[in-house]
Scaffold this motif. Structure first.
Motif, PDB file in Angstrom:
ATOM      1  N   VAL A  62      27.793  38.450  41.950  1.00 36.05           N
ATOM      2  CA  VAL A  62      26.625  37.817  42.562  1.00 36.05           C
ATOM      3  C   VAL A  62      26.132  38.679  43.721  1.00 36.05           C
ATOM      4  CG1 VAL A  62      25.737  35.765  43.696  1.00 36.05           C
ATOM      5  CG2 VAL A  62      27.476  35.549  41.919  1.00 36.05           C
ATOM      6  N   PRO A  63      24.866  39.088  43.694  1.00 37.90           N
ATOM      7  CA  PRO A  63      24.342  39.895  44.813  1.00 37.90           C
ATOM      8  C   PRO A  63      24.290  39.087  46.101  1.00 37.90           C
ATOM      9  CG  PRO A  63      22.569  39.262  43.319  1.00 37.90           C
ATOM     10  CD  PRO A  63      23.851  38.867  42.652  1.00 37.90           C
ATOM     11  N   ALA A  64      24.426  39.776  47.208  1.00 39.09           N
ATOM     12  CA  ALA A  64      24.474  39.116  48.517  1.00 39.09           C
ATOM     13  C   ALA A  64      23.104  38.589  48.915  1.00 39.09           C
ATOM     14  CB  ALA A  64      24.974  40.099  49.570  1.00 39.09           C
ATOM     15  N   ASN A  65      23.135  37.582  49.793  1.00 44.99           N
ATOM     16  CA  ASN A  65      21.911  37.063  50.386  1.00 44.99           C
ATOM     17  C   ASN A  65      21.424  38.064  51.443  1.00 44.99           C
ATOM     18  OD1 ASN A  65      19.886  35.647  51.645  1.00 44.99           O
ATOM     19  ND2 ASN A  65      21.180  33.948  52.340  1.00 44.99           N
ATOM     20  N   SER A 111      11.390  36.920  60.808  1.00 47.14           N
ATOM     21  CA  SER A 111      10.032  36.412  60.997  1.00 47.14           C
ATOM     22  C   SER A 111       9.189  36.586  59.741  1.00 47.14           C
ATOM     23  CB  SER A 111       9.361  37.129  62.170  1.00 47.14           C
ATOM     24  OG  SER A 111       9.323  38.539  61.928  1.00 47.14           O
ATOM     25  N   VAL A 112       9.632  37.462  58.859  1.00 47.59           N
ATOM     26  CA  VAL A 112       8.938  37.707  57.593  1.00 47.59           C
ATOM     27  C   VAL A 112       9.984  37.843  56.497  1.00 47.59           C
ATOM     28  CG1 VAL A 112       7.435  39.267  56.294  1.00 47.59           C
ATOM     29  CG2 VAL A 112       7.014  38.883  58.725  1.00 47.59           C
ATOM     30  N   ILE A 113       9.685  37.270  55.322  1.00 46.35           N
ATOM     31  CA  ILE A 113      10.553  37.410  54.166  1.00 46.35           C
ATOM     32  C   ILE A 113       9.813  38.228  53.118  1.00 46.35           C
ATOM     33  CG2 ILE A 113      11.761  36.177  52.311  1.00 46.35           C
ATOM     34  CD1 ILE A 113      12.144  33.872  54.235  1.00 46.35           C
ATOM     35  N   THR A 114      10.462  39.260  52.601  1.00 47.04           N
ATOM     36  CA  THR A 114       9.835  40.165  51.645  1.00 47.04           C
ATOM     37  C   THR A 114      10.538  40.059  50.295  1.00 47.04           C
ATOM     38  OG1 THR A 114      11.303  41.998  52.247  1.00 47.04           O
ATOM     39  CG2 THR A 114       9.251  41.744  53.510  1.00 47.04           C
ATOM     40  N   PRO A 115       9.902  40.516  49.210  1.00 45.38           N
ATOM     41  CA  PRO A 115      10.522  40.454  47.878  1.00 45.38           C
ATOM     42  C   PRO A 115      11.888  41.126  47.818  1.00 45.38           C
ATOM     43  CG  PRO A 115       8.188  40.935  47.667  1.00 45.38           C
ATOM     44  CD  PRO A 115       8.502  40.989  49.131  1.00 45.38           C
ATOM     45  N   GLY A 116      12.087  42.202  48.568  1.00 44.16           N
ATOM     46  CA  GLY A 116      13.364  42.896  48.542  1.00 44.16           C
ATOM     47  C   GLY A 116      14.520  42.098  49.094  1.00 44.16           C
ATOM     48  N   GLU A 128       2.660  37.365  48.095  1.00 42.46           N
ATOM     49  CA  GLU A 128       1.754  36.218  48.198  1.00 42.46           C
ATOM     50  C   GLU A 128       2.472  34.922  47.846  1.00 42.46           C
ATOM     51  OE1 GLU A 128      -2.426  34.531  46.227  1.00 42.46           O
ATOM     52  OE2 GLU A 128      -1.647  36.516  45.673  1.00 42.46           O
ATOM     53  N   GLN A 129       3.299  34.965  46.817  1.00 43.39           N
ATOM     54  CA  GLN A 129       4.036  33.762  46.414  1.00 43.39           C
ATOM     55  C   GLN A 129       5.080  33.387  47.467  1.00 43.39           C
ATOM     56  OE1 GLN A 129       5.351  35.342  42.693  1.00 43.39           O
ATOM     57  NE2 GLN A 129       3.524  34.680  41.561  1.00 43.39           N
ATOM     58  N   ILE A 130       5.712  34.383  48.049  1.00 44.63           N
ATOM     59  CA  ILE A 130       6.680  34.101  49.115  1.00 44.63           C
ATOM     60  C   ILE A 130       5.995  33.462  50.311  1.00 44.63           C
ATOM     61  CG2 ILE A 130       8.272  35.149  50.771  1.00 44.63           C
ATOM     62  CD1 ILE A 130       8.909  37.256  48.651  1.00 44.63           C
ATOM     63  N   ASP A 131       4.840  33.982  50.663  1.00 45.45           N
ATOM     64  CA  ASP A 131       4.102  33.413  51.794  1.00 45.45           C
ATOM     65  C   ASP A 131       3.729  31.960  51.515  1.00 45.45           C
ATOM     66  OD1 ASP A 131       4.320  35.848  53.048  1.00 45.45           O
ATOM     67  OD2 ASP A 131       2.288  36.523  52.516  1.00 45.45           O
ATOM     68  N   ARG A 132       3.413  31.653  50.264  1.00 47.62           N
ATOM     69  CA  ARG A 132       3.084  30.273  49.907  1.00 47.62           C
ATOM     70  C   ARG A 132       4.309  29.375  50.090  1.00 47.62           C
ATOM     71  NH1 ARG A 132       1.285  31.069  44.910  1.00 47.62           N
ATOM     72  NH2 ARG A 132      -0.850  31.425  45.623  1.00 47.62           N
ATOM     73  N   VAL A 133       5.481  29.891  49.747  1.00 47.35           N
ATOM     74  CA  VAL A 133       6.723  29.135  49.951  1.00 47.35           C
ATOM     75  C   VAL A 133       6.987  28.931  51.434  1.00 47.35           C
ATOM     76  CG1 VAL A 133       9.233  29.242  49.706  1.00 47.35           C
ATOM     77  CG2 VAL A 133       7.772  29.840  47.768  1.00 47.35           C
ATOM     78  N   VAL A 134       6.854  29.990  52.216  1.00 46.16           N
ATOM     79  CA  VAL A 134       7.125  29.923  53.652  1.00 46.16           C
ATOM     80  C   VAL A 134       6.244  28.876  54.328  1.00 46.16           C
ATOM     81  CG1 VAL A 134       6.955  31.218  55.814  1.00 46.16           C
ATOM     82  CG2 VAL A 134       7.957  32.300  53.786  1.00 46.16           C
ATOM     83  N   ILE A 162      14.189  29.660  56.940  1.00 51.59           N
ATOM     84  CA  ILE A 162      14.560  29.823  55.537  1.00 51.59           C
ATOM     85  C   ILE A 162      15.829  30.656  55.444  1.00 51.59           C
ATOM     86  CG2 ILE A 162      13.902  30.823  53.318  1.00 51.59           C
ATOM     87  CD1 ILE A 162      11.032  30.166  53.921  1.00 51.59           C
ATOM     88  N   ALA A 163      16.877  30.079  54.841  1.00 51.09           N
ATOM     89  CA  ALA A 163      18.152  30.780  54.686  1.00 51.09           C
ATOM     90  C   ALA A 163      18.238  31.512  53.357  1.00 51.09           C
ATOM     91  CB  ALA A 163      19.309  29.788  54.802  1.00 51.09           C
ATOM     92  N   ASP A 164      17.562  30.988  52.305  1.00 48.28           N
ATOM     93  CA  ASP A 164      17.654  31.629  50.991  1.00 48.28           C
ATOM     94  C   ASP A 164      16.599  31.043  50.066  1.00 48.28           C
ATOM     95  OD1 ASP A 164      18.571  33.326  49.043  1.00 48.28           O
ATOM     96  OD2 ASP A 164      20.629  32.569  49.038  1.00 48.28           O
TER      97      ASP A 164
END
Length: 690
Positions: free
Chosen positions: A47-50, A57-62, A72-78, A88-90
């Motif tokens: 299992v890859p790490a979190n 302050s920003v969450i990116t696809p990587g 864009e989809q991540i920003d919608r989630v945030v 957001i932890a994960d």
């Protein structure tokens, strides 16, 4: 030696910590130390790490190795999370079971949610309640799955978003004196929950209306909890209240299980396995003719039965002799019952899998939804009882490698149409948590003033059989929707299990599974006593006996199984193997026969009912004394009849009314009663001054 699935999880983890990896299915097929030592190891998915750092302050696809989302989809989630990215932890996808639960949640469309579980707890004082809520919040703080929200709108697939901080919602309610406080509190809380905000559990409280003390309704959505997980949650609350926090092991991430469930076995492997098992199945197994598996579970009724004293020991001894478990024997017994009530000799039903076998180290203490429901197939018309037990043991062991296969993949692998359920009956063999009573914290003043009053879980399946095994005794529980009678089903399962164990105990005979009786002798004897005492061979006596048989079963079986014609025989013809020789049975006269003394309708209601009977059954005329089921009606045709009556009389008639009053005159009287019941009551209007 007394082992079962919950203990297997602990043993697998114990072996893994010592560098020994054993496939779980081996425990059920070759359960001796020597045989297990000879099995090959099993590789676990890495299992890859979190990668989301605290305070980001920003969450990116990587940062999201388990799910593929654009910025864009991540920003919608945030934007949906209180506190934004920093809270957001994960983010990761849903497990297979969660996908199915989300489907039913969306199907409810804000109405009654079948997968909203609840527990009502009573407290001696408000201080006890406040301590309970504080302990529960501390458990929520510990576990990521309890701080999870579910999002799907505008995303390529649904995801679960773990909040770093999620505060329990608590709502106070005032209950009226005299009402059932448990029911009133549940009604005030409602039967729906939004899934897009964490945590997916809340509390509704009220002062006890008829005395001192307080009540709390804890609601938890099944998409983040299963039965075992709820035990884990409440166990930690109890431990915290007892001041023994040191007994609680460090929390483990639910993401590990999700990754294992989605990646350890490929979808292609799932499809290959289930295509071999179900590829030639083109018709569903539908006990009692009830197809709907999309209900909300609110119409389920329950009945429980215990086995006779001493039988459980004999059941365990028989299972041990055969190198299997009591759960395997109960699965075989349920297959025989399903074959009887579905009128098939090749049956499929769902079995509830524990889901923690291959979920990784420590999965037995993660309070998340691990369970899954997958199909079991039994050719009851081909197997002897011993062969059926051996086949069931191997099939259940094989399912363990696919315990997280999505049911949609299973359905696709079968020959049953996508919109048709593969099965509508469920079986669940449940062990207790296997805990040593000495490990339980001693009662304290903080815990003695707290007690559980009521717990409720629902299912969307029309008939559910559960066997609760506390290590000593077994209890049968049947939940079923009308017109299925849960007592009848429970009695069938108990009788079948008793007779199956008797057959397996024989050292000289291995009868066909289809020959195991499902009805006990006392029920047969009551049926014989109810028959009329008339000369044998007389046509009038045969007609009366046949009608009495129909009346007898009509009060014990749903309309789908009530025969329209009864043929009396001195004995049933059998083949050399002891099975019923269906080809040798006489061909019954299936032509509908209205009563000889035709009595025409005399009211608009009777006219509408008689017309509906005649049109649906294809008859020229129907009298008010004619019985819908005696004329050839059954459950599917009953729905059409009620639709015609509604169109003619503008009234909704429940199916139960037709089952209880199947003649035109009787149903017309019920319609009259319904009109009186549904008539609105006029109340005086109050002025603004009042």
């Amino acid at each position: 030696m007394g082992g079962h699935s919950l203990l297997v999880v602990r043993l697998v983890e114990w072996l893994r910590r010592r560098g020994v990896s054993v496939p779980v299915r081996a425990f059920f097929q070759t359960p001796t130390p020597a045989a297990l030592a000879a099995t090959g190891g099993v590789e676990m998915f890495e299992v890859p790490a979190n990668l989301i750092p605290a305070g980001a302050s920003v969450i990116t696809p990587g940062m999201l190795p388990l799910v593929d989302l654009t910025q864009e989809q991540i920003d919608r989630v945030v934007a949906t999370v209180d506190g934004g990215a920093a809270n957001i932890a994960d983010i990761y996808p849903l497990a297979p079971l969660q996908e199915g639960i989300l489907f039913h949640h969306l199907l409810a469309d804000g109405g009654r949610d079948a997968y909203l579980m609840s527990i009502t707890v009573a407290f001696d004082t408000r201080a006890h309640l406040d301590r309970f809520v504080d302990a529960l919040q501390r458990v929520v703080n510990r576990h990521d799955v309890l701080r999870t929200a579910i999002l799907w709108q505008g995303l390529p697939e649904p995801v679960q978003v773990v909040w770093r901080q999620a505060t329990l919602s608590m709502t106070d309610t005032i209950l009226a004196a005299g009402d059932d406080p448990v029911a009133a509190l549940a009604a005030a809380a409602g039967h729906a929950m939004n899934l897009d905000r964490a945590p997916l559990l809340d509390i509704h409280t009220a002062a006890a209306p008829d005395g001192p003390g307080w009540l709390a309704l804890l609601r938890v959505h099944h998409i983040v909890q299963d039965h075992v997980a709820l035990d884990v949650l409440l166990g930690e609350v109890r431990t915290i209240l007892s001041g023994r926090d040191d007994l609680i092991a460090p929390p483990l991430p639910f993401r590990t299980f999700v990754a294992q469930a989605r990646n350890a076995v490929t979808e292609t492997e799932h499809e290959r396995y289930f295509a071999e098992l179900l590829g030639d199945v083109v018709e569903p197994t539908v006990p009692f003719g009830i197809h709907d598996v999309r209900g909300d579970g609110s119409q389920l009724t329950r009945h429980q039965l215990d086995f006779p004293s001493g039988f459980t020991d004999r059941l365990r001894e028989t299972a041990q002799t055969l190198g299997t478990s009591p759960a395997t024997l109960l699965h075989v017994a349920w297959a025989r019952v399903v074959a009887t009530v579905a009128r098939r000799d090749d049956v499929i039903f769902g079995t509830v899998l524990f889901g923690r076998m291959n979920a990784g180290s420590g999965s037995d203490r993660v309070p998340g939804p691990f369970i899954n429901t997958l199909p079991v197939r039994v050719r009851t018309g081909e197997l002897t009882v011993r062969a059926a037990v051996a086949a069931m043991r191997d099939q259940l062991a094989g399912l363990l490698e696919h315990e997280h296969a999505p049911l949609a993949v299973v359905q696709r692998a079968s020959g049953v149409a996508a919109e048709t359920p593969l099965f509508t009956a469920l079986f669940n063999y449940r062990h207790d948590n296997g805990a040593d009573p000495s490990d339980e914290p001693e009662p304290t003043p903080q815990t003695t003033g707290i007690r559980v009053l009521h717990a409720q879980e629902r299912s969307t399946f029309p008939v559910n059989a559960s066997v609760d095994d506390d290590g000593h005794d077994l209890t049968l529980t049947i939940d079923a929707i009308a017109p299925i009678d849960p007592y009848t089903v429970a009695a069938l399962l108990r009788t079948t299990t008793l007779n199956l164990v008797d057959a397996l105990g024989s050292t000289t005979n291995d009868p066909p599974l289809s020959a195991i009786d499902t009805v006990d002798e006392s029920e047969r004897h009551r049926l014989r006593l109810d028959w009329p005492d008339t000369p044998d061979g007389a046509a009038a006596a045969e007609a009366e006996v046949a009608e009495r048989v129909r009346q007898f079963v009509a009060h014990r079986l749903p309309s789908y199984m009530v025969p329209s014609t009864v043929v009396l025989l001195d004995a049933l013809p059998v083949t050399p193997n002891g099975k019923i020789d269906r080809r040798a049975l006489p061909v019954p006269d299936l032509a509908p026969t209205p009563t000889a003394s035709h009595r025409p309708p005399t009211s608009p209601a009777e006219e509408a009912v008689c017309t509906a009977f005649a049109e649906v059954l294809g008859l020229e005329r129907v009298g008010v004394d004619d019985d819908f089921f005696a004329l050839g009606g059954q459950s599917l045709l009953a729905v059409r009849v009620l639709a015609r009556i509604r169109a003619a009389l503008d009234i909704d008639v429940p199916l139960r009314a037709l089952l209880d009053a199947p003649t035109a005159a009787g149903l017309a009287r019920r319609i009259g009663q319904l009109r009186k019941t549904n008539r609105p009551t006029l109340r005086p209007m109050r002025s603004d001054k009042e």
